[in-house]
Enzyme design. Structure first.
Site, PDB file in Angstrom:
ATOM      1  N   ASP A 164      -8.867  -5.703  -5.123  1.00  0.00           N
ATOM      2  CA  ASP A 164      -8.482  -4.625  -4.209  1.00  0.00           C
ATOM      3  C   ASP A 164      -9.603  -3.594  -4.145  1.00  0.00           C
ATOM      4  O   ASP A 164     -10.049  -3.068  -5.170  1.00  0.00           O
ATOM      5  CB  ASP A 164      -7.191  -3.971  -4.702  1.00  0.00           C
ATOM      6  N   HIS A 173      -7.154  -5.849  -0.738  1.00  0.00           N
ATOM      7  CA  HIS A 173      -6.038  -4.944  -0.517  1.00  0.00           C
ATOM      8  C   HIS A 173      -4.986  -5.561   0.406  1.00  0.00           C
ATOM      9  O   HIS A 173      -5.236  -5.782   1.600  1.00  0.00           O
ATOM     10  CB  HIS A 173      -6.533  -3.627   0.073  1.00  0.00           C
ATOM     11  N   SER A 199       0.851  -1.188   0.000  1.00  0.00           N
ATOM     12  CA  SER A 199       0.000   0.000   0.000  1.00  0.00           C
ATOM     13  C   SER A 199       0.894   1.247   0.000  1.00  0.00           C
ATOM     14  O   SER A 199       1.688   1.427  -0.924  1.00  0.00           O
ATOM     15  CB  SER A 199      -0.963  -0.031   1.192  1.00  0.00           C
TER      16      SER A 199
END
Length: 528
Positions: A425, A461, A201
């Protein structure tokens, strides 16, 4: 305390006898008395941080720590370096953990953060410490526990705090690599033999910016689901909220869940395997309007009939942001990804709901792009939304875009990088990551020699979801750097025990024969 007692104490702290310790690890005074390598003065001596001034350095031993993955209890030196870039009015803290001499594997590992946090706390350093890395992170000059930039987006003069944004974007990350490697070399007397980055991320974006801007800092970079092209994708994250505001219609999440379940049911088997995952997106032509008029059951058994506006929102979210003339702005989330991440709603009852924007997105748009923390985003017109999108790109691409496709300096430095992105995601757009990689390939067809990218169908994610996430991608980077083992695929699995091999972009995993729960039943091919 006698010299002998001091020597024995140091031997205990270092985890080895004085006689077995290489002479280079000892700093001797005129009395030839060994100095604790965790000594503040010893570690601070000679420490240089580019364009910065050291404000403080603390160091202390942690003795007998129980760390997951470690072979028994370990001792380590906990170092905190505080410094500033003169004229920037910043105060940055870099933390480095140094395992005792006998434990160190000769490598340094920098660890990334998430959201607005440049690091994920000292807990994120425990895994590399347990694997015998010296390891570190940075706060980039602001408190990583804060959910937004309200406390630091303005400088002392009231202007936007571009220095702190620049620290967060890149500068403090380059400093971390320098500080971590210098302290390791000082503490152990040599090395590090290799250095690595580990992040997902924001941590993934941090890895990419290191390859782009500090190509010699790390030998290997693991950068998953990167929050790159921050200047634009953060505005794109508001798109679902914008569409709901335009329609004055905010569905309950159970409505979105019904659309997700329906598209998975319709498109799951298009790759030849029914596993709860959409892999063959090109063949998935399911129309959300198909569900209009259907009655679904939400929490408490309350029934809701799906209406045209519900289907319109879903269709536009999957399509992604478009300007008033229909031109492309950004990608959307993929069908099968949860809507709750970005197109969130909160409800007082099943049918009375309102929008719940992702906090980082609202913060970015109001404080940094528009320059007014109190701006009412719900009042934006499409032309205004488009204007904000391009204004953010104009202001910040050069600072935090992380969009440079020229990785030749990284390649020349001998670096290796692995990225992957889950196709389900719910926060960061996987097709944007694939597009960046394709542009790198277009500029350098030999890019797979140093940079490899993999899609993970059905993975959310940084992990989770019905799909298979990589099981040990960081080690794949290490093996590529140190053993020359080129990652042709990434072994992956899910919580149900199913295994797959993620395929190097642009290849896809195609079922051949055998047990569909086993990776051996699939091959990587150019198309389904």
């Amino acid at each position: 305390m006698t010299f002998l007692k001091k020597t024995l104490l140091l031997a205990l702290l270092l985890g080895s006898s004085a006689a077995a310790t290489p002479p280079s690890l000892w700093h001797r005074r005129k009395t030839c008395q060994p100095v604790d390598p965790c000594d503040v003065d010893f570690l601070a001596s000679g420490l240089k941080i580019k364009d910065a001034q050291l404000l403080d350095l603390t160091a202390n031993w942690t003795i007998g720590a129980t760390v997951t993955g470690a072979n028994g209890m370990i001792n380590y030196c906990n170092v905190l370096v505080t410094y500033t870039h003169p004229g920037w009015n910043d105060t940055i803290h870099t933390q480095v953990l140094l395992p005792a001499t006998k434990n160190w594997n000769g490598r340094f590992q920098g660890v990334g953060g998430g959201g607005w946090a440049a690091n994920s706390g000292v807990g994120s350093l425990m895994a590399p410490l347990g694997q015998n890395y010296s390891t570190g992170n940075t706060d980039a000059g602001h408190n990583p526990s804060l959910p937004d930039t309200s406390s630091w987006h303005r400088g002392a003069n009231g202007d936007l705090n571009i220095p702190l944004l620049t620290d967060f974007a890149s500068v403090a990350l380059g400093d971390l690599a320098d500080i971590g490697k210098q302290l390791s070399r000082k503490y152990y007397g040599y090395g590090p033999v290799h250095s690595y980055w580990n992040g997902c991320s924001t941590g993934g974006r941090q890895g990419w910016i290191m390859a782009q801007k500090y190509p010699g800092a790390y030998d290997g970079i693991y950068a998953a689901a990167p929050a790159a092209q921050w200047d634009r994708f953060q505005v794109a994250q508001y798109w679902g909220q914008f569409v709901m505001n335009q329609l004055q219609h905010w569905p309950n999440q159970c409505v979105f869940d019904a659309f997700t379940a329906a598209v998975v049911a319709a498109c799951d088997g298009l790759d030849g395997v029914t596993d709860g995952v959409i892999s063959n997106f090109d063949a998935c032509k399911w129309d959300p309007a198909t569900l209009v008029g259907t009655t679904i059951s939400c929490s408490g058994g309350v029934s809701i009939k799906i209406v045209d506006k519900d289907a319109t929102i879903v269709s536009k979210v999957w399509q992604g942001p478009r300007a008033s003339d229909g031109s492309f702005l950004w990608w959307g989330i993929q069908p099968g990804a949860p809507f709750s991440g970005l197109t969130g709603t909160t409800c007082t009852n099943v049918t009375n709901c309102k929008g719940a924007p992702f906090s980082i997105t609202s913060d970015w748009m109001t404080r940094w792009c528009i320059g007014d923390a109190d701006f009412d985003l719900t009042a934006l017109t499409l032309d205004e939304y488009t204007s904000v999108f391009y204004e953010c790109k104009h202001k910040y691409e050069g600072i935090i875009g992380t969009n440079d496709i020229d990785l030749q300096p990284f390649a020349r430095a001998g670096g290796k990088m692995i990225s992957w992105h889950g196709l389900a995601d719910q926060l960061i757009y996987p097709l944007a990551t694939g597009d960046y990689y394709q542009r790198v390939l277009d500029g350098d067809p030999d890019a797979p020699d140093y940079f490899r990218f993999f899609y993970a169908p059905g993975v959310q994610h940084c992990g989770g979801g019905a799909g298979e996430a990589p099981t040990n991608p960081f080690q794949a980077v290490v093996d590529w750097v140190e053993k020359g083992v080129v990652p042709v695929t990434l072994p992956a699995g899910n919580g149900a025990g199913r295994t797959r091999n993620l395929c190097l972009y642009p290849l896809v995993s195609v079922y051949v024969s055998g047990d569909p729960n086993l990776a051996s039943s699939f091959e990587c091919r150019s198309h389904f």
